[in-house]
Structure formats: structure tokens, C-alpha cells
Design a protein around this motif. Structure first.
Motif, PDB file in Angstrom:
ATOM      1  N   CYS A 328     -34.318 -41.473  59.674  1.00 17.29           N
ATOM      2  CA  CYS A 328     -34.401 -42.054  60.988  1.00 17.29           C
ATOM      3  C   CYS A 328     -35.291 -41.659  61.942  1.00 17.29           C
ATOM      4  N   GLY A 329     -35.847 -40.455  61.668  1.00 12.63           N
ATOM      5  CA  GLY A 329     -36.831 -39.697  62.450  1.00 12.63           C
ATOM      6  C   GLY A 329     -36.200 -39.227  63.717  1.00 12.63           C
ATOM      7  N   ILE A 330     -35.040 -38.534  63.509  1.00 12.76           N
ATOM      8  CA  ILE A 330     -34.485 -38.135  64.654  1.00 12.76           C
ATOM      9  C   ILE A 330     -34.865 -36.530  64.605  1.00 12.76           C
ATOM     10  N   ARG A 331     -35.216 -36.228  65.986  1.00  5.01           N
ATOM     11  CA  ARG A 331     -35.647 -34.633  66.106  1.00  5.01           C
ATOM     12  C   ARG A 331     -34.888 -34.240  67.300  1.00  5.01           C
ATOM     13  N   SER A 332     -35.307 -33.154  67.907  1.00  5.04           N
ATOM     14  CA  SER A 332     -34.638 -32.392  68.864  1.00  5.04           C
ATOM     15  C   SER A 332     -34.502 -33.123  70.323  1.00  5.04           C
ATOM     16  N   ASP A 333     -35.496 -33.989  70.413  1.00  9.12           N
ATOM     17  CA  ASP A 333     -35.198 -35.079  71.642  1.00  9.12           C
ATOM     18  C   ASP A 333     -34.178 -35.706  71.543  1.00  9.12           C
ATOM     19  N   LEU A 334     -33.817 -36.264  70.567  1.00 11.57           N
ATOM     20  CA  LEU A 334     -32.401 -37.178  70.465  1.00 11.57           C
ATOM     21  C   LEU A 334     -31.250 -36.179  70.225  1.00 11.57           C
ATOM     22  N   VAL A 335     -31.197 -35.105  69.327  1.00 13.22           N
ATOM     23  CA  VAL A 335     -30.371 -34.477  69.012  1.00 13.22           C
ATOM     24  C   VAL A 335     -30.680 -32.943  69.163  1.00 13.22           C
ATOM     25  N   GLU A 336     -29.928 -32.392  70.257  1.00 11.57           N
ATOM     26  CA  GLU A 336     -30.416 -31.150  70.865  1.00 11.57           C
ATOM     27  C   GLU A 336     -30.524 -30.059  69.803  1.00 11.57           C
ATOM     28  N   TYR A 337     -29.434 -29.824  69.046  1.00 14.61           N
ATOM     29  CA  TYR A 337     -29.171 -28.821  68.011  1.00 14.61           C
ATOM     30  C   TYR A 337     -27.953 -29.464  67.059  1.00 14.61           C
ATOM     31  N   ALA A 338     -27.789 -28.682  66.015  1.00 16.53           N
ATOM     32  CA  ALA A 338     -26.826 -29.041  65.131  1.00 16.53           C
ATOM     33  C   ALA A 338     -25.973 -27.407  65.106  1.00 16.53           C
ATOM     34  N   VAL A 339     -24.518 -27.914  64.731  1.00 16.02           N
ATOM     35  CA  VAL A 339     -23.809 -26.546  64.502  1.00 16.02           C
ATOM     36  C   VAL A 339     -23.213 -26.716  62.845  1.00 16.02           C
ATOM     37  N   ASP A 340     -22.993 -25.414  62.537  1.00 17.55           N
ATOM     38  CA  ASP A 340     -22.409 -25.437  61.011  1.00 17.55           C
ATOM     39  C   ASP A 340     -21.539 -24.252  61.044  1.00 17.55           C
ATOM     40  N   ARG A 341     -20.319 -24.487  60.263  1.00 15.57           N
ATOM     41  CA  ARG A 341     -19.520 -23.226  59.819  1.00 15.57           C
ATOM     42  C   ARG A 341     -20.327 -22.305  59.086  1.00 15.57           C
ATOM     43  N   ASN A 342     -21.100 -22.707  58.366  1.00 14.86           N
ATOM     44  CA  ASN A 342     -21.911 -21.518  57.094  1.00 14.86           C
ATOM     45  C   ASN A 342     -22.697 -20.630  57.987  1.00 14.86           C
ATOM     46  N   PRO A 343     -22.596 -19.273  57.951  1.00 11.94           N
ATOM     47  CA  PRO A 343     -23.433 -18.665  58.738  1.00 11.94           C
ATOM     48  C   PRO A 343     -24.831 -18.391  58.098  1.00 11.94           C
ATOM     49  N   TYR A 344     -24.842 -18.562  56.722  1.00  5.82           N
ATOM     50  CA  TYR A 344     -26.533 -18.840  56.186  1.00  5.82           C
ATOM     51  C   TYR A 344     -27.423 -19.591  56.969  1.00  5.82           C
ATOM     52  N   LYS A 345     -26.827 -20.794  57.596  1.00  8.04           N
ATOM     53  CA  LYS A 345     -27.555 -21.767  58.200  1.00  8.04           C
ATOM     54  C   LYS A 345     -27.891 -21.073  59.838  1.00  8.04           C
ATOM     55  N   HIS A 346     -27.017 -20.459  60.249  1.00  4.43           N
ATOM     56  CA  HIS A 346     -27.346 -20.020  61.744  1.00  4.43           C
ATOM     57  C   HIS A 346     -28.658 -19.513  62.051  1.00  4.43           C
ATOM     58  N   GLY A 347     -29.241 -19.920  63.077  1.00  7.90           N
ATOM     59  CA  GLY A 347     -30.671 -19.451  63.553  1.00  7.90           C
ATOM     60  C   GLY A 347     -31.857 -20.049  62.841  1.00  7.90           C
ATOM     61  N   ARG A 348     -31.493 -21.072  61.719  1.00  4.37           N
ATOM     62  CA  ARG A 348     -32.384 -21.622  61.007  1.00  4.37           C
ATOM     63  C   ARG A 348     -32.609 -23.179  61.599  1.00  4.37           C
ATOM     64  N   PHE A 349     -33.526 -24.018  61.005  1.00  2.66           N
ATOM     65  CA  PHE A 349     -33.889 -25.203  61.508  1.00  2.66           C
ATOM     66  C   PHE A 349     -33.657 -26.185  60.210  1.00  2.66           C
ATOM     67  N   THR A 350     -33.176 -27.390  60.614  1.00  2.63           N
ATOM     68  CA  THR A 350     -33.084 -28.257  59.453  1.00  2.63           C
ATOM     69  C   THR A 350     -34.533 -28.715  59.054  1.00  2.63           C
ATOM     70  N   PRO A 351     -34.436 -29.104  57.946  1.00  2.00           N
ATOM     71  CA  PRO A 351     -35.921 -29.344  56.903  1.00  2.00           C
ATOM     72  C   PRO A 351     -36.437 -30.656  57.562  1.00  2.00           C
ATOM     73  N   GLY A 352     -37.690 -30.560  57.809  1.00  2.00           N
ATOM     74  CA  GLY A 352     -38.424 -31.726  58.370  1.00  2.00           C
ATOM     75  C   GLY A 352     -38.248 -32.336  59.732  1.00  2.00           C
ATOM     76  N   THR A 353     -37.143 -32.114  60.288  1.00  2.00           N
ATOM     77  CA  THR A 353     -36.789 -32.392  61.461  1.00  2.00           C
ATOM     78  C   THR A 353     -36.824 -31.256  62.523  1.00  2.00           C
ATOM     79  N   ARG A 354     -36.811 -30.170  62.047  1.00  2.00           N
ATOM     80  CA  ARG A 354     -36.903 -28.809  62.873  1.00  2.00           C
ATOM     81  C   ARG A 354     -35.673 -28.829  63.976  1.00  2.00           C
ATOM     82  N   ILE A 355     -34.565 -29.283  63.770  1.00  2.00           N
ATOM     83  CA  ILE A 355     -33.393 -29.073  64.650  1.00  2.00           C
ATOM     84  C   ILE A 355     -32.849 -27.976  64.652  1.00  2.00           C
ATOM     85  N   PRO A 356     -32.552 -26.770  65.562  1.00  2.00           N
ATOM     86  CA  PRO A 356     -31.844 -25.660  65.403  1.00  2.00           C
ATOM     87  C   PRO A 356     -30.660 -25.744  65.147  1.00  2.00           C
TER      88      PRO A 356
END
Length: 415
Positions: A328-356
Motif C-alpha cells: 500500500c506504500g504506507i510509511r511514517s507520514d501516514l502511520v507514525e509508529y507501530a507498537v509490538d509486545r515482542n521486545p526483539y522488535k523495540h527500537g527497530r524499524f519495519t522492513p521497507g517502510t521504515r516505520i519505528p
């Protein structure tokens, strides 16, 4: 490209999602300016055997040697596993003399219930990090990718299994013929094989395009799964429709030499697939049109939120969510950030779209206007967990199988 089941070159394009990075390669901050590899994500159908598949452009070793997904972070998934174990123990008469093997056992979310029941078991899990978590939980786990050599070694050391479980792994192996043969090797001559896999019936008829990603090499109907297992000397004798992952099938198979007859439940699901047009090529060709309509609706909603200065964040950073975000081409201009219960992902960015990606507590701190739930298949669980979003008048929105906001009941809004 040749069909990985029957070898035919007669493959029809069903849905081209472009080129995206592997969905579980979450980026560290020091990787944001580095090259990020992408691979075509193009779903095709074999005209001969009707197996849905994508090219095997990455290997399981690329994805699963270290893996970001831990099953136990979903409470409903752990409960689903417990119910499966309870039912299997009763159905198959498993006890202290039985031996159960689970392939792709992840962090022990399922086999922990076998351990509690006093049943001898072994997990075969390729990912070092999640396999270590299983052993910490007290689940015997071998770190390996299942192949014929590993299957033979397990049988030599422990004996053949009364039950082999292969839940949510059958789509993840490009060598489905060799994998099926390894499953047969693990299985006692009077044993049972149980497989859970997302049902292509729902993928096609409901437009669940986000279930397509590089670590899923093929997508099964009961018909195509039956054909694939038959090549390995396994007969599917029963099937169930289950709600997981937006609609899955549970297959029960046995060695073909037992001559077991298919159940009425299996035959009924085959009839459902046939009525949906999935026993011929034409039934699959509506997926592209349906996927494009879902994309356009979601983008329209997010652009409207942006125009109205409404803040949108995402809950969850699952693999399926990354297919959705990239297509869909959704990046941080449309979705500021994501949250996740998995600590492994905290501080990382989504692949391709670079959402924190942040901790879930960020939602209560920021009070966004909209929370877009990417693991929409866990709607019942997550709607309850996220009911606090109603406290400040926020909207909880699910993107699939239709775009919809939760209608909060008065009792769900806390004073």
C-alpha cells in the motif's frame, strides 16, 4: 519458474505485489542508510496441480536461523495450542507411553502442554533464539531444519512418533516433496500427522493478500495439500476448518498403506472449495481486483485522517503487516509508529517502510486518534486488550478482511 510440486511450467499469474524486503527483517537504526534487498512477491497458480506458489527467492535458512516471531506473545495462540493438545490427547489416546514430535515448534508454546500432560515429546525448531526459549520453558528441542537426514536421526535416537505436528510450517518449506517424505519418516506406521495451514479459500475469496510473503512459499486448498502429501505416501483422511490466521485448515493424515477412508467432513470442505471455483484456474483470478480495492480503501482512509490532522499508529508489527504496508506504500507520514509486545522488535524499524517500532505503552502515553491493528486475525483478543483506546475517544481500526472501526459498547469504555 516450474511448479515445485509437479514440475509443470504452466503457471498463471494470480497477484503481483511488486518487490518487497523479507517481512521479518526488522531494521536497526544503524541500517537505515544501508542497502535493503527486495525480492519479487508474485503469486502464481499451477494449471496442472492447482498449487498456489511464489518463487523461492530466499531460503528458509535466510529467514529462520534467527527469527523475530515468538508464538507465546499471543495469549489466544497459546490457548489455541492448549485446546489442540487436549483434543489430540483424547482423540488419539495419547499417554505416558506415547511420543510426539512437533516440527517448527517455535518457543514451545504448544509442546509445553504435552510436557504438562506427561507425554514424551520433542520439538524440531530451526531458529536458535526461539529454540533456546523453548528449552528454558522445559520443552526438549532440537535445533535443526527438518529433512530426511534429521528425521532418520530422530527415529534412530527416539523411535517413530505416534503423532507428528506440523502447524504453520507447511507453507514455509520450498521443498514440499522432500519435507513430506521427512514427515513420513518421522511417523510410525500406525501414526497420525496433523497440519495446520492458512486456507487458500479465504485468501482468494476474502482478499487476504497480506498473508502472502516471502517465507510463505505456497498456499493450500485441501485439494492441493492432499495432492502434495500423497506424493510422500500420506493420505489425508480428515480435515477441519479453524479460525486461526483469518481461516485455516487442520489436516489429519496417515500412512497410505493403512487404507483409511476420507471423512465426510473432509469431503464437505472439498465441495466448498469446488463451489468457490478453486478446483479450476478461473476461480483464482478475482484476487487481484479484490486486493486493489482493499488497498485503495485503506489509503483513502489514512489520507483522510492526515487531512484532518488525526494521528494514526499501528498495533503490532507482524509479517503480514509488512506485506500490507509495503504493497500500500504506507510509511511514517501516514502511520507514525507501530507498537509490538515482542521486545526483539523495540527500537527497530519495519522492513521497507521504515516505520519505528515501540513498546505498547507508547499508545497510552500518546493517545493517538486511530490505532490501526495489523494482526487483524487476532481481532477478538486484541479488541478486548485495546479497549482502553476508548478512554480518550480513540478509534480501533482493522484493515482486513474489510476496513472497519470497532463500535465500542458502553461497558467497554472505562470511567
Amino acid at each position: 519458474m516450474r511448479c515445485r510440486l509437479c514440475g509443470s511450467y504452466r503457471l498463471v499469474s494470480v497477484l503481483d505485489l511488486g518487490a518487497t524486503p523479507p517481512c521479518e527483517r526488522f531494521l536497526r537504526s544503524d541500517e537505515l542508510d544501508a542497502h535493503e534487498p527486495t525480492y519479487p512477491l508474485h503469486l502464481r497458480l499451477c494449471e496442472k496441480c492447482l498449487l498456489l506458489q511464489i518463487p523461492a527467492l530466499i531460503t528458509p535458512e535466510d529467514t529462520f536461523t534467527e527469527y523475530a516471531y515468538y508464538s507465546s506473545y499471543s495469549d489466544s495462540w497459546v490457548q489455541h495450542a492448549k485446546e489442540f493438545v487436549d483434543d489430540a490427547v483424547q482423540r488419539l489416546g495419547l499417554g505416558s507411553e506415547s511420543f510426539v514430535v512437533e516440527v517448527a515448534s517455535n518457543d514451545g508454546y504448544l509442546l509445553q502442554h504435552m510436557v504438562t500432560a506427561g507425554i514424551d515429546c520433542l520439538g524440531i525448531e530451526p531458529s536458535r533464539n526461539v529454540g533456546a526459549a523453548a528449552r528454558e520453558r522445559g520443552v526438549p528441542t532440537r535445533t535443526d531444519f527438518l529433512d530426511q537426514a534429521v528425521a532418520q536421526a530422530v527415529v534412530a535416537e527416539r523411535g517413530a512418533a505416534d503423532l507428528v505436528i506440523a502447524n504453520n510450517v507447511y507453507a514455509h518449506v520450498p521443498d514440499i516433496v522432500g519435507f513430506g517424505q521427512a514427515l513420513r519418516t518421522l511417523l510410525a506406521d500406525d501414526g497420525w500427522l496433523s497440519i495446520e495451514v492458512h486456507h487458500a479459500l479465504n485468501l482468494v475469496t476474502l482478499g487476504q493478500f497480506d498473508t502472502i510473503y516471502h517465507e510463505h512459499f505456497q498456499y493450500y486448498t485441501v485439494l492441493s495439500a492432499t495432492r502434495a502429501l500423497a506424493v510422500a505416501g500420506l493420505s489425508v483422511v480428515d480435515a477441519e476448518l479453524i479460525p486461526t490466521h483469518g481461516g485455516s485448515i487442520r489436516l489429519w493424515a496417515r500412512p497410505e498403506e493403512l487404507g483409511a477412508q476420507p471423512s465426510s467432513r473432509l469431503l464437505e470442505i472439498l465441495r466448498m472449495e469446488e463451489l468457490a471455483g478453486l478446483h479450476e484456474v478461473s476461480g483464482y483470478l478475482s484476487l487481484r481486483r479484490r486486493t486493489e480495492a482493499l488497498r485503495d480503501e485503506l489509503l483513502g482512509f489514512l489520507l483522510e485522517c492526515k487531512a484532518n490532522n488525526q494521528r494514526v499508529v499501528a498495533y503490532g508489527a507482524p509479517g503480514k503487516g509488512n506485506t500490507l504496508l509495503n504493497y500500500c506504500g504506507i510509511r511514517s507520514d501516514l502511520v507514525e509508529y507501530a507498537v509490538d509486545r515482542n521486545p526483539y522488535k523495540h527500537g527497530r524499524f519495519t522492513p521497507g517502510t521504515r516505520i519505528p517500532i515501540r513498546e505498547p505503552a507508547a499508545i497510552t502515553e500518546d493517545r493517538p486518534d486511530v490505532v490501526l491493528v495489523l494482526p487483524w486475525n487476532l481481532e477478538t483478543e486484541l479488541t478486548s486488550q485495546l479497549s482502553y483506546v476508548a478512554d480518550w475517544g480513540g478509534r480501533l481500526v482493522y484493515p482486513l478482511p474489510t476496513l472497519r472501526a470497532v463500535s465500542w459498547q458502553p461497558e467497554a469504555v472505562r470511567s
